[in-house]
Design a protein around this motif. Structure first.
Motif, PDB file in Angstrom:
ATOM      1  N   ALA A 120     -42.976 -25.840  -6.262  1.00 18.95           N
ATOM      2  CA  ALA A 120     -42.356 -25.022  -5.006  1.00 18.95           C
ATOM      3  C   ALA A 120     -40.865 -25.236  -5.236  1.00 18.95           C
ATOM      4  O   ALA A 120     -40.302 -26.009  -5.727  1.00 18.95           O
ATOM      5  CB  ALA A 120     -42.927 -25.765  -3.947  1.00 18.95           C
TER       6      ALA A 120
ATOM      7  N   LEU B  72     -44.130 -20.493   0.065  1.00 16.15           N
ATOM      8  CA  LEU B  72     -43.470 -21.506   0.911  1.00 16.15           C
ATOM      9  C   LEU B  72     -41.830 -21.367   0.478  1.00 16.15           C
ATOM     10  O   LEU B  72     -41.551 -21.302  -0.545  1.00 16.15           O
ATOM     11  CB  LEU B  72     -43.965 -22.793   0.492  1.00 16.15           C
ATOM     12  CG  LEU B  72     -43.462 -24.069   1.275  1.00 16.15           C
ATOM     13  CD1 LEU B  72     -43.941 -23.878   2.883  1.00 16.15           C
ATOM     14  CD2 LEU B  72     -43.767 -25.438   0.832  1.00 16.15           C
ATOM     15  N   TYR B  73     -41.320 -21.710   1.696  1.00 16.10           N
ATOM     16  CA  TYR B  73     -39.642 -21.341   1.528  1.00 16.10           C
ATOM     17  C   TYR B  73     -39.126 -20.138   1.123  1.00 16.10           C
ATOM     18  O   TYR B  73     -38.033 -20.039   0.618  1.00 16.10           O
ATOM     19  CB  TYR B  73     -39.217 -22.613   0.638  1.00 16.10           C
ATOM     20  CG  TYR B  73     -39.526 -24.026   1.380  1.00 16.10           C
ATOM     21  CD1 TYR B  73     -39.745 -24.291   2.804  1.00 16.10           C
ATOM     22  CD2 TYR B  73     -39.718 -25.167   0.182  1.00 16.10           C
ATOM     23  CE1 TYR B  73     -40.290 -25.619   2.820  1.00 16.10           C
ATOM     24  CE2 TYR B  73     -40.263 -26.344   0.610  1.00 16.10           C
ATOM     25  CZ  TYR B  73     -40.462 -26.641   2.010  1.00 16.10           C
ATOM     26  OH  TYR B  73     -40.996 -27.668   2.413  1.00 16.10           O
TER      27      TYR B  73
ATOM     28  N   GLU C 225     -47.860 -24.721  11.073  1.00 15.85           N
ATOM     29  CA  GLU C 225     -47.435 -25.112   9.916  1.00 15.85           C
ATOM     30  C   GLU C 225     -47.252 -23.821   8.941  1.00 15.85           C
ATOM     31  O   GLU C 225     -48.425 -23.265   8.877  1.00 15.85           O
ATOM     32  CB  GLU C 225     -48.179 -26.178   9.262  1.00 15.85           C
ATOM     33  CG  GLU C 225     -47.575 -26.687   7.846  1.00 15.85           C
ATOM     34  CD  GLU C 225     -48.313 -27.932   7.102  1.00 15.85           C
ATOM     35  OE1 GLU C 225     -47.907 -28.659   6.421  1.00 15.85           O
ATOM     36  OE2 GLU C 225     -49.424 -28.192   7.348  1.00 15.85           O
ATOM     37  N   ASN C 226     -45.999 -23.698   8.604  1.00 15.35           N
ATOM     38  CA  ASN C 226     -45.788 -22.340   7.627  1.00 15.35           C
ATOM     39  C   ASN C 226     -46.350 -21.210   8.184  1.00 15.35           C
ATOM     40  O   ASN C 226     -46.369 -20.127   7.534  1.00 15.35           O
ATOM     41  CB  ASN C 226     -46.374 -22.605   6.354  1.00 15.35           C
ATOM     42  CG  ASN C 226     -46.029 -23.811   5.815  1.00 15.35           C
ATOM     43  OD1 ASN C 226     -45.038 -24.680   5.974  1.00 15.35           O
ATOM     44  ND2 ASN C 226     -46.837 -24.480   4.902  1.00 15.35           N
TER      45      ASN C 226
ATOM     46  N   THR D 182     -48.738 -22.084   0.239  1.00 20.24           N
ATOM     47  CA  THR D 182     -48.295 -23.384  -0.771  1.00 20.24           C
ATOM     48  C   THR D 182     -49.600 -23.097  -1.967  1.00 20.24           C
ATOM     49  O   THR D 182     -50.817 -22.414  -1.430  1.00 20.24           O
ATOM     50  CB  THR D 182     -48.661 -24.528  -0.356  1.00 20.24           C
ATOM     51  OG1 THR D 182     -49.957 -24.907   0.218  1.00 20.24           O
ATOM     52  CG2 THR D 182     -47.558 -25.137   0.752  1.00 20.24           C
TER      53      THR D 182
END
Length: 268
Positions: free
Chosen positions: A10, A191-192, A207-208, A222
């Protein structure tokens, strides 16, 4: 310019980014979350009303990124049947139909307005395409597509708009129409990704998982979560990796980190 790499690690956050995300822990109220779920279709319909067919660019990269669209043929001119699950206004569909004359496509979307835009497109032909309105979490695809009849399913930037608790229902639905031995081609936000880091506080749903100002929602995947999701519904994982791109805007001296998750999952 753009720099791209694929792999299983990631993206690593800068200390400032990590601090900003750590601070953002307040979730949108349960009342508002239920309202967003109830009004999901309306919010996407309004999105297409505002943007008509102008928001997304035509995706001419699909056949480049997904060689399987050619590779899954046993001979050169073999006719393929594909399903584009969540077709929007046809930004992926029409470039594919133009590029490959031996494709018949089923296409469906959550937004009735998006489906109407597809039908009004000059390239739309009922001989090569069947488009229909469908909520993939509850409308049975078998009402429009025969069981075990599809060679390839594309699921491109679709699952992220669906509540994580309901994503498995989409995969279960698709499984019924996919031929054994054939694959779902997946691409979505990772993710990110830059878009995740731009959300203001008070837009976090879980979450996310975030909500945009227009009420549409976005989940950031993810590799582990995606893998578990598909395997739990009986798919075999062929490919599942992060695609990290750094898009450089030289004029403004900005480097924008894009992160996507790209996968290929087979029905045994």
């Amino acid at each position: 310019g753009a720099f791209q790499k694929k792999g299983h690690s990631a993206r690593v956050l800068s200390p400032e980014e990590a601090e900003r995300l750590a601070k953002d822990q307040v979730l949108v109220s349960e009342f508002k979350q239920l309202k967003l779920e109830k009004e999901a279709q309306k919010n996407w319909d309004l999105f297409y009303k505002r943007n008509s067919t102008n928001f997304f660019k035509d995706r001419h990269w699909t056949t480049r990124e997904f060689q399987e669209l050619k590779a899954c043929r046993e001979f050169a001119d073999e006719k393929l049947t594909i399903l584009e699950a969540g077709c929007g206004v046809g930004n992926c569909l029409f470039p594919l139909l133009e590029e490959d004359l031996n494709i018949f496509a089923y296409a469906c979307d959550f937004s009735p307005r998006a489906v109407e835009y597809v039908k009004k497109n000059a390239l739309y032909s009922t001989e090569r395409c069947k488009v229909f309105h469908c909520d993939l979490t509850k409308d049975d695809l078998l009402d429009n597509i025969p069981a075990d009849s599809v060679d390839v399913v594309t699921l491109i930037f679709v699952l992220s708009a669906i509540h994580p608790d309901k994503m498995h229902l989409v995969l279960k639905n698709i499984y019924k129409v996919l031929k054994p031995g054939k694959c779902v081609l997946f691409r979505d936000y990772g993710l990110y990704d830059h878009a995740m880091l731009r959300f203001k506080s008070s837009s976090k749903l879980g979450e996310n998982f975030y909500v945009r100002q227009d009420g549409t929602r976005s989940y950031f995947f993810t590799e582990e979560f995606l893998s578990q999701l598909f395997k739990a519904e009986g798919y075999e994982q062929v490919v599942n990796e992060y695609v990290q791109r750094e898009t450089v805007n030289r004029k403004e001296d900005l480097c924008v980190p894009r992160v996507f998750l790209q996968g290929k999952f087979r029905k045994p």
